[in-house]
Design an enzyme around this catalytic site. Structure first.
Site, short mmCIF file in Angstrom:
data_model
loop_
_atom_site.label_atom_id
_atom_site.label_comp_id
_atom_site.label_asym_id
_atom_site.label_seq_id
_atom_site.Cartn_x
_atom_site.Cartn_y
_atom_site.Cartn_z
N ARG A 91 96.70 -1.87 61.26
CA ARG A 91 97.79 -2.54 60.55
C ARG A 91 98.40 -1.58 59.54
NH1 ARG A 91 97.47 -6.79 55.57
NH2 ARG A 91 99.71 -6.93 55.34
N HIS A 136 105.66 -4.67 52.63
CA HIS A 136 104.40 -4.67 51.89
C HIS A 136 104.70 -4.14 50.47
CE1 HIS A 136 99.82 -4.58 52.57
NE2 HIS A 136 100.00 -4.36 51.28
N GLU A 181 101.77 -10.98 51.09
CA GLU A 181 101.32 -11.53 49.81
C GLU A 181 102.43 -11.87 48.81
OE1 GLU A 181 98.40 -8.88 48.13
OE2 GLU A 181 96.91 -9.36 49.65
N ASN A 320 94.78 -12.92 53.78
CA ASN A 320 94.11 -11.86 53.02
C ASN A 320 93.14 -12.53 52.07
OD1 ASN A 320 95.87 -10.14 54.28
ND2 ASN A 320 96.93 -9.48 52.42
N TYR A 322 89.66 -11.89 49.44
CA TYR A 322 88.74 -10.95 48.80
C TYR A 322 87.62 -11.64 48.02
CZ TYR A 322 91.97 -7.19 49.90
OH TYR A 322 92.76 -6.29 50.57
N GLU A 392 93.30 -8.96 55.72
CA GLU A 392 92.68 -8.06 54.74
C GLU A 392 91.39 -8.67 54.23
OE1 GLU A 392 95.09 -6.81 51.36
OE2 GLU A 392 96.81 -6.45 52.66
#
Ligand code: NAG
Ligand code: NAG
Ligand code: NAG
Ligand code: NAG
Ligand code: NAG
Ligand code: NAG
Ligand code: NAG
Ligand code: NAG
Ligand code: NAG
Length: 485
Positions: A91, A136, A181, A320, A322, A392
């Site tokens: 990606r 991005h 995002e 995404n 985390y 992600e």
């Protein structure tokens, strides 16, 4: 049969042999243009808003993207790294200002066009599927001057740019991610938290939210109408979502509201059956706006037509993820400063990490792998999703060591939870490690990479870390806890 599989599975996870990802599951890694390419003034590339800001205010952020990993020149090495790891997918993002130096399609850069052609063809020659993000974070500076993501015309500018990219590359690129995002792009970028550092906390982020959704939707509709029948690809938008859990039994309502604010403000218009903003959130923000004396709600309403335009513009959910956070009501009289997620303080909500979770190298990035499984189930159930890709996931390390044990441990535990979510019935089909290599992340301290990059060396030499050998073995075996890596 199913139960036996589940029991066996549980035994395997419990006994430390890791979990198995199903056959056909795809493994990838990600990067973005501004973070790796450099070559900011190579050939006829236009200036981006990041270039402009970092050149104007070099002291604000430690370093800039002028050279970064120099992937503009070293893309062959990047492809080789993808091959070394054994990735199914890579990606990366297109720099809007490299392809369209003026920001608009009156002029297409020949060198910009070729750069991405070479990268795409290089990957395909090695059997690696390119996955392309159209935006991005970086924006042509010219468009930033015109208001960037707060100018309503941007949805058309973006759609025109998307059409150029589809026309050039959609014959070979089958997975497209429109905008990365908006939770950072809008909620931080237009609240003085990151480039472009527009400091308008009341309006900026909400105007941006709406424009991003319209931009995404217009690009999706273009693909649908003019490209899908030719190339049969998939298009969606990428959301950043930390799992949010109630701090106490009394915080379930505010947790629901916090999820609406952070995920629903973007996800509901696209993925829900009704479309539009989440009802309760829209009403509260409209009430707040009225009480502050504004005539219009700060979160701009959708017209019925816009609601229909945005609704259903997805072919899968791109997540995404985390970390996780706990949600609680602010205590009476509690002064809420900026919390970990910008803006949510206007709802009287406080977000904080659970002190019992393993700490990461930055404050908000705690390790809470179970949160990913819960979140995948939540998203599937909220929107009745038939496919999710994790675009992600990675460990924010500030340790440059090649022996990145903490990243390996983080990845193993999070992948185990992906396997468990799949057993729960969530159709997760791909996982992208962030990132293929260390890169520019508001400076060069973040060491997210499967490969370390020597930023003091003009050659930007890349060296594999332990995590790259680990991940490589995972890809070969589909087991999250392989031996001998
Ligand atoms: C490109 O930018 C670099 C600084 O990153 C500068 O040294 C160089 O002179 C510039 N090249 C051109 C052609 O403007
Ligand atoms: C915006 O952020 C920058 C960098 O953190 C800071 O120096 C500046 O004071 C902030 N501006 C406002 C108006 O808050
Ligand atoms: C939840 O609220 C009830 C009623 O106000 C209170 O008795 C209880 O202690 C609260 N629970 C927690 C964990 O704060
Ligand atoms: C918004 O304000 C109206 C009118 O004052 C009130 O009836 C309604 O309950 C409020 N909505 C929310 C969600 O607070
Ligand atoms: C959920 O989606 C499936 C197709 O993926 C469909 O068959 C089912 O009816 C949907 N359920 C609801 C409640 O909409
Ligand atoms: C998961 O999604 C993929 C891609 O849409 C589809 O081919 C596959 O059948 C789905 N698997 C399940 C179990 O729903
Ligand atoms: C960095 O990682 C190495 C290898 O795992 C470890 O020996 C070292 O203590 C770490 N340094 C810091 C500052 O955490
Ligand atoms: C990594 O995980 C292994 C196995 O669970 C554990 O023994 C080790 O202490 C962990 N290392 C770090 C640095 O967290
Ligand atoms: C950088 O690359 C050039 C050309 O491949 C090579 O001659 C040189 O030794 C390299 N320098 C370093 C520091 O690795």
């Amino acid at each position: 049969m199913f139960n036996i599989v589940l029991i066996l599975f549980g035994v395997l996870v419990g006994s430390g042999y890791g979990a198995q990802l199903p056959p056909g599951f795809k493994f990838g890694a990600g990067t973005s243009a501004l973070q790796i390419e450099g070559g900011w003034n190579a050939s006829d590339r236009g200036e981006s808003n990041w270039d402009r800001y970092l050149h104007l205010f070099p002291d604000t952020i430690d370093g800039n993207g002028d050279v970064a990993c120099d992937s503009y020149h070293l893309w062959r090495r990047d492809v080789q790294m993808c091959e070394e790891v054994g990735l199914d997918m890579y990606r990366f993002s297109i720099a809007w200002s490299r392809l369209l130096p003026t920001g608009l399609p009156n002029y297409i850069s020949e060198d910009g066009k070729n750069y991405y052609n070479n990268l795409i063809d290089g990957l395909l020659e090695k059997g690696i599927e390119p996955v392309v993000t159209l935006n991005h974070f970086d924006l042509p500076q010219r468009l930033q001057y015109l208001g960037g993501w707060t100018n309503p015309l941007i949805s058309d500018w973006f759609a025109e740019y998307a059409r150029v990219a589809f026309s050039l590359y959609a014959d070979r690129v089958k997975i497209w991610l429109t905008v990365n995002e908006p939770q950072i792009l809008c909620d931080s970028g237009y609240n003085n938290g990151t480039v472009p550092y527009i400091n308008d906390p009341k309006f900026g982020r909400y105007i941006c939210s709406k424009n991003v959704l319209l931009a995404h939707a217009k690009a999706y509709r273009i693909y649908d109408k003019d490209f899908r029948h030719l190339y049969h690809g998939k298009v969606t938008i990428v959301f950043l979502f930390l799992w949010l859990a109630p701090a106490t039994e009394n915080d379930t309502e505010v947790t629901n509201l916090a999820r609406q604010y952070i995920e629903g403000r973007y996800g509901h218009p696209v993925y829900s059956k009704e479309g539009g903003w989440p009802k309760e959130l829209e009403e509260i923000l409209a009430n707040n706006s009225r009480n502050e004396g504004y005539v219009q709600p700060r979160l701009p309403p959708f017209t019925e037509e816009e609601k229909e335009l945005v609704k259903g513009t997805f072919d899968f959910y791109a997540l995404n993820h985390y970390s996780s956070l706990l949600v609680r009501k602010a205590k009476p009289g509690e002064a809420i400063g900026k919390t970990l997620v910008d803006g949510i303080e206007e709802l009287g909500i406080v977000l904080e990490a659970d002190p019992s979770w393993e700490k990461g190298d930055i404050k908000w990035l705690t390790v809470h792998p179970e949160g990913l499984r819960q979140q995948l189930n939540y998203l599937k159930n909220t929107y009745n999703l038939s496919e999710i890709m994790i675009t992600e996931n990675g460990f924010f390390s500030s340790n440059a060591s090649l022996n990145d044990v903490r990243t390996v441990n983080y990845t193993r535990k999070y992948l185990e939870q992906v396997a468990l979510a799949i057993q729960d019935g969530v159709n997760v089909t791909a996982y992208f490690h962030w990132s293929l290599m260390d890169n520019f992340d508001k400076g060069y301290d973040a060491k997210f990479g499967l490969y370390a990059v020597d930023f003091t060396d003009a050659n930007r030499t890349r060296t594999p870390r332990l995590s790259s050998r680990y991940y490589s073995k995972v890809i070969k075996t589909h087991c999250t806890d392989p031996e001998d890596y």
